[in-house]
Design a protein around this motif. Structure first.
Motif, PDB file in Angstrom:
ATOM      1  N   ARG A 180       0.746  -1.322   0.334  1.00 12.45           N
ATOM      2  CA  ARG A 180       0.241   0.290   0.206  1.00 12.45           C
ATOM      3  C   ARG A 180       0.418   1.303   0.045  1.00 12.45           C
ATOM      4  O   ARG A 180       0.776   1.984  -0.800  1.00 12.45           O
TER       5      ARG A 180
ATOM      6  N   GLU B 167     -12.179  -6.765   0.432  1.00  7.09           N
ATOM      7  CA  GLU B 167     -12.046  -7.689   1.125  1.00  7.09           C
ATOM      8  C   GLU B 167     -12.967  -8.532   0.386  1.00  7.09           C
ATOM      9  O   GLU B 167     -13.338  -8.766  -0.647  1.00  7.09           O
TER      10      GLU B 167
ATOM     11  N   SER C 179     -16.507  -4.769   1.249  1.00 10.25           N
ATOM     12  CA  SER C 179     -16.153  -4.098   1.325  1.00 10.25           C
ATOM     13  C   SER C 179     -14.830  -4.237   0.991  1.00 10.25           C
ATOM     14  O   SER C 179     -14.266  -4.084   0.362  1.00 10.25           O
ATOM     15  N   VAL C 180     -14.646  -2.947   0.586  1.00  8.97           N
ATOM     16  CA  VAL C 180     -13.752  -1.476  -0.667  1.00  8.97           C
ATOM     17  C   VAL C 180     -12.589  -0.531   0.889  1.00  8.97           C
ATOM     18  O   VAL C 180     -14.058  -0.226   0.684  1.00  8.97           O
ATOM     19  N   THR C 181     -11.787  -1.060   0.600  1.00  9.63           N
ATOM     20  CA  THR C 181     -11.329   0.630   1.289  1.00  9.63           C
ATOM     21  C   THR C 181     -10.724   1.533   0.029  1.00  9.63           C
ATOM     22  O   THR C 181      -9.430   0.541  -0.959  1.00  9.63           O
TER      23      THR C 181
ATOM     24  N   TYR D 221      -8.327   4.837  -1.164  1.00 11.87           N
ATOM     25  CA  TYR D 221      -7.692   5.945  -1.040  1.00 11.87           C
ATOM     26  C   TYR D 221      -7.321   6.444  -2.542  1.00 11.87           C
ATOM     27  O   TYR D 221      -6.615   6.204  -3.331  1.00 11.87           O
TER      28      TYR D 221
ATOM     29  N   VAL E  91      -8.562   8.105   2.839  1.00 13.77           N
ATOM     30  CA  VAL E  91      -9.721   6.639   2.941  1.00 13.77           C
ATOM     31  C   VAL E  91     -10.614   6.982   3.130  1.00 13.77           C
ATOM     32  O   VAL E  91     -11.472   8.617   3.908  1.00 13.77           O
ATOM     33  N   GLU E  92     -11.307   6.425   2.252  1.00  9.83           N
ATOM     34  CA  GLU E  92     -13.135   5.938   1.752  1.00  9.83           C
ATOM     35  C   GLU E  92     -13.781   4.766   1.947  1.00  9.83           C
ATOM     36  O   GLU E  92     -12.769   3.686   1.657  1.00  9.83           O
ATOM     37  N   HIS E  93     -14.886   3.991   3.119  1.00 10.61           N
ATOM     38  CA  HIS E  93     -14.790   3.278   2.837  1.00 10.61           C
ATOM     39  C   HIS E  93     -15.856   2.884   2.464  1.00 10.61           C
ATOM     40  O   HIS E  93     -17.222   3.903   2.731  1.00 10.61           O
ATOM     41  N   TYR E  94     -15.977   1.655   1.338  1.00  8.63           N
ATOM     42  CA  TYR E  94     -17.295   1.090   0.808  1.00  8.63           C
ATOM     43  C   TYR E  94     -17.549  -0.307   1.247  1.00  8.63           C
ATOM     44  O   TYR E  94     -17.055  -0.901   1.184  1.00  8.63           O
ATOM     45  N   ASP E  95     -19.210  -0.098   2.059  1.00  7.57           N
ATOM     46  CA  ASP E  95     -19.702  -1.297   2.750  1.00  7.57           C
ATOM     47  C   ASP E  95     -20.840  -1.709   2.029  1.00  7.57           C
ATOM     48  O   ASP E  95     -21.642  -1.253   2.234  1.00  7.57           O
TER      49      ASP E  95
ATOM     50  N   VAL F 162     -18.421   1.921  -5.950  1.00  2.00           N
ATOM     51  CA  VAL F 162     -16.864   2.792  -5.449  1.00  2.00           C
ATOM     52  C   VAL F 162     -17.500   3.583  -6.584  1.00  2.00           C
ATOM     53  O   VAL F 162     -17.054   3.045  -8.021  1.00  2.00           O
TER      54      VAL F 162
END
Length: 191
Positions: free
Chosen positions: A124, A140, A145-147, A149, A159-163, A169
Protein backbone atom coordinates in the motif's frame (compact mmCIF):
# COMPACT_ATOMS: atom_id res chain seq x y z
CA UNK A 1 33.78 -20.42 11.81
CA UNK A 2 33.14 -19.56 8.18
CA UNK A 3 30.95 -16.61 7.26
CA UNK A 4 28.09 -17.24 4.85
CA UNK A 5 28.40 -15.38 1.59
CA UNK A 6 25.68 -12.81 1.06
CA UNK A 7 23.69 -13.38 -2.13
CA UNK A 8 24.14 -10.71 -4.76
CA UNK A 9 21.02 -8.76 -5.64
CA UNK A 10 19.28 -9.92 -8.80
CA UNK A 11 19.42 -7.33 -11.58
CA UNK A 12 16.19 -5.93 -12.98
CA UNK A 13 17.06 -7.31 -16.42
CA UNK A 14 17.60 -10.81 -14.99
CA UNK A 15 14.38 -10.59 -12.99
CA UNK A 16 12.31 -9.55 -16.02
CA UNK A 17 13.90 -12.25 -18.20
CA UNK A 18 13.22 -14.86 -15.53
CA UNK A 19 9.57 -13.83 -15.18
CA UNK A 20 9.01 -14.38 -18.90
CA UNK A 21 9.78 -18.10 -18.55
CA UNK A 22 8.75 -18.78 -14.96
CA UNK A 23 5.68 -20.83 -14.08
CA UNK A 24 5.48 -18.92 -10.78
CA UNK A 25 5.06 -15.15 -10.45
CA UNK A 26 7.59 -13.29 -8.31
CA UNK A 27 7.51 -9.79 -6.91
CA UNK A 28 10.80 -7.91 -6.93
CA UNK A 29 11.97 -5.64 -4.14
CA UNK A 30 15.35 -3.99 -4.60
CA UNK A 31 17.15 -7.06 -5.95
CA UNK A 32 15.33 -9.81 -4.05
CA UNK A 33 12.46 -11.84 -5.42
CA UNK A 34 9.50 -13.27 -3.54
CA UNK A 35 7.32 -16.03 -4.98
CA UNK A 36 3.63 -15.25 -4.92
CA UNK A 37 1.21 -17.65 -3.28
CA UNK A 38 -1.75 -18.96 -5.23
CA UNK A 39 -5.08 -17.27 -4.63
CA UNK A 40 -8.43 -18.77 -3.68
CA UNK A 41 -11.18 -19.18 -6.24
CA UNK A 42 -13.16 -16.41 -4.49
CA UNK A 43 -10.16 -14.06 -4.75
CA UNK A 44 -9.85 -14.77 -8.48
CA UNK A 45 -13.59 -14.37 -9.11
CA UNK A 46 -13.56 -10.92 -7.48
CA UNK A 47 -10.41 -9.84 -9.35
CA UNK A 48 -11.85 -11.07 -12.66
CA UNK A 49 -15.19 -9.34 -12.09
CA UNK A 50 -13.40 -6.07 -11.24
CA UNK A 51 -11.49 -6.33 -14.50
CA UNK A 52 -14.60 -7.17 -16.54
CA UNK A 53 -16.61 -4.33 -14.99
CA UNK A 54 -13.84 -1.86 -15.79
CA UNK A 55 -13.23 -3.23 -19.30
CA UNK A 56 -16.90 -2.77 -20.24
CA UNK A 57 -17.05 0.78 -18.86
CA UNK A 58 -13.73 1.84 -20.42
CA UNK A 59 -14.40 0.51 -23.92
CA UNK A 60 -13.84 3.37 -26.40
CA UNK A 61 -12.17 5.56 -23.75
CA UNK A 62 -8.47 6.39 -23.50
CA UNK A 63 -7.76 4.43 -20.29
CA UNK A 64 -7.49 0.65 -20.30
CA UNK A 65 -7.56 -2.08 -17.66
CA UNK A 66 -4.84 -4.68 -17.16
CA UNK A 67 -5.13 -8.01 -15.36
CA UNK A 68 -2.99 -9.57 -12.64
CA UNK A 69 -0.36 -10.78 -15.11
CA UNK A 70 0.91 -7.24 -15.67
CA UNK A 71 3.38 -5.85 -13.15
CA UNK A 72 3.62 -2.30 -11.83
CA UNK A 73 7.15 -0.89 -11.66
CA UNK A 74 7.75 1.48 -8.76
CA UNK A 75 10.99 3.45 -8.76
CA UNK A 76 12.42 4.60 -5.44
CA UNK A 77 15.61 6.70 -5.18
CA UNK A 78 17.60 3.70 -3.92
CA UNK A 79 15.80 0.69 -5.43
CA UNK A 80 13.07 -0.56 -7.76
CA UNK A 81 10.06 -2.74 -7.02
CA UNK A 82 7.73 -4.76 -9.20
CA UNK A 83 4.33 -5.85 -7.89
CA UNK A 84 1.48 -7.77 -9.53
CA UNK A 85 -1.77 -6.03 -8.54
CA UNK A 86 -4.97 -7.99 -9.16
CA UNK A 87 -6.11 -5.34 -11.65
CA UNK A 88 -5.18 -1.82 -12.68
CA UNK A 89 -6.20 0.93 -15.06
CA UNK A 90 -3.61 2.84 -17.08
CA UNK A 91 -4.24 5.94 -19.17
CA UNK A 92 -0.68 6.30 -20.54
CA UNK A 93 0.48 2.71 -21.11
CA UNK A 94 4.02 1.50 -21.61
CA UNK A 95 4.90 -0.02 -25.01
CA UNK A 96 2.96 -3.17 -25.87
CA UNK A 97 6.15 -5.25 -25.69
CA UNK A 98 6.82 -4.36 -22.03
CA UNK A 99 5.78 -6.73 -19.23
CA UNK A 100 4.99 -3.92 -16.77
CA UNK A 101 3.33 -0.54 -16.43
CA UNK A 102 4.80 2.60 -14.87
CA UNK A 103 1.76 4.90 -14.64
CA UNK A 104 -1.29 3.19 -13.16
CA UNK A 105 -4.21 5.49 -12.36
CA UNK A 106 -6.24 2.88 -10.46
CA UNK A 107 -4.76 -0.14 -8.67
CA UNK A 108 -6.91 -2.94 -7.23
CA UNK A 109 -5.65 -5.44 -4.68
CA UNK A 110 -7.97 -8.19 -3.46
CA UNK A 111 -6.73 -8.97 0.02
CA UNK A 112 -5.94 -12.47 1.24
CA UNK A 113 -5.01 -13.83 4.64
CA UNK A 114 -1.54 -14.91 3.52
CA UNK A 115 -0.63 -11.48 2.11
CA UNK A 116 -2.83 -9.12 4.17
CA UNK A 117 0.02 -7.71 6.25
CA UNK A 118 2.17 -6.89 3.21
CA UNK A 119 -0.84 -5.62 1.20
CA UNK A 120 -1.90 -3.22 3.96
CA UNK A 121 1.66 -2.14 4.75
CA UNK A 122 4.59 -2.32 2.35
CA UNK A 123 2.60 -2.63 -0.88
CA UNK A 124 0.00 0.00 0.00
CA UNK A 125 2.73 2.45 0.99
CA UNK A 126 4.67 1.76 -2.21
CA UNK A 127 1.61 2.18 -4.46
CA UNK A 128 0.82 5.52 -2.81
CA UNK A 129 4.21 6.87 -3.96
CA UNK A 130 3.30 6.42 -7.65
CA UNK A 131 2.71 9.94 -8.97
CA UNK A 132 0.10 8.86 -11.55
CA UNK A 133 -2.01 6.94 -9.01
CA UNK A 134 -5.43 8.47 -8.37
CA UNK A 135 -7.13 5.59 -6.49
CA UNK A 136 -5.92 2.47 -4.69
CA UNK A 137 -8.69 -0.04 -3.93
CA UNK A 138 -8.20 -2.69 -1.26
CA UNK A 139 -10.96 -5.27 -1.65
CA UNK A 140 -12.02 -7.64 1.13
CA UNK A 141 -12.58 -11.20 -0.13
CA UNK A 142 -15.06 -12.43 2.50
CA UNK A 143 -17.59 -9.61 2.60
CA UNK A 144 -18.72 -6.68 0.47
CA UNK A 145 -16.20 -4.11 1.65
CA UNK A 146 -13.72 -1.92 -0.22
CA UNK A 147 -11.30 0.64 1.18
CA UNK A 148 -10.29 3.37 -1.27
CA UNK A 149 -7.26 5.61 -0.99
CA UNK A 150 -8.15 8.56 -3.22
CA UNK A 151 -5.62 11.28 -4.11
CA UNK A 152 -6.73 14.70 -2.87
CA UNK A 153 -6.19 17.81 -4.96
CA UNK A 154 -4.36 19.43 -2.05
CA UNK A 155 -2.01 16.45 -1.73
CA UNK A 156 -2.03 13.16 0.10
CA UNK A 157 -4.79 10.57 0.06
CA UNK A 158 -8.23 10.46 1.66
CA UNK A 159 -9.42 7.09 2.97
CA UNK A 160 -12.96 6.08 2.00
CA UNK A 161 -14.92 2.96 2.96
CA UNK A 162 -17.64 1.32 0.88
CA UNK A 163 -19.58 -1.44 2.63
CA UNK A 164 -22.56 -3.58 1.67
CA UNK A 165 -23.93 -4.82 -1.61
CA UNK A 166 -25.89 -1.60 -2.13
CA UNK A 167 -22.69 0.51 -2.18
CA UNK A 168 -20.70 1.49 -5.28
CA UNK A 169 -17.15 2.81 -5.51
CA UNK A 170 -17.24 5.91 -7.72
CA UNK A 171 -14.27 6.29 -10.05
CA UNK A 172 -14.83 9.68 -11.73
CA UNK A 173 -11.10 9.81 -12.45
CA UNK A 174 -11.69 7.27 -15.22
CA UNK A 175 -15.45 7.80 -15.77
CA UNK A 176 -16.40 4.47 -14.19
CA UNK A 177 -17.68 2.92 -10.97
CA UNK A 178 -17.60 -0.45 -9.23
CA UNK A 179 -21.00 -1.47 -7.82
CA UNK A 180 -20.28 -3.90 -4.99
CA UNK A 181 -23.33 -6.01 -5.91
CA UNK A 182 -21.70 -6.69 -9.29
CA UNK A 183 -18.16 -6.95 -7.93
CA UNK A 184 -19.23 -9.67 -5.48
CA UNK A 185 -22.07 -11.23 -7.53
CA UNK A 186 -20.26 -14.53 -8.12
CA UNK A 187 -18.06 -14.54 -5.02
CA UNK A 188 -20.47 -16.52 -2.81
CA UNK A 189 -20.25 -14.19 0.17
CA UNK A 190 -22.75 -13.77 2.98
CA UNK A 191 -24.62 -10.43 3.05
Amino acid sequence: MTALAKASPLSIADYLAGEEVSDVKHEYIGGTVHAMAGATNRHNVIATDALVLLAVQLRGKPCQPFNGDTKVRIEFPDHTRFYYPDAMVVCHPNPATDHFQDQPVVVIEVLSESTRRADLGEKRDAYLTVSSLKVLLLVEPDGASVTAYRRRSEGGFAVEHYDGLEAAVPLPEIEASLPLAELYARAEIEG
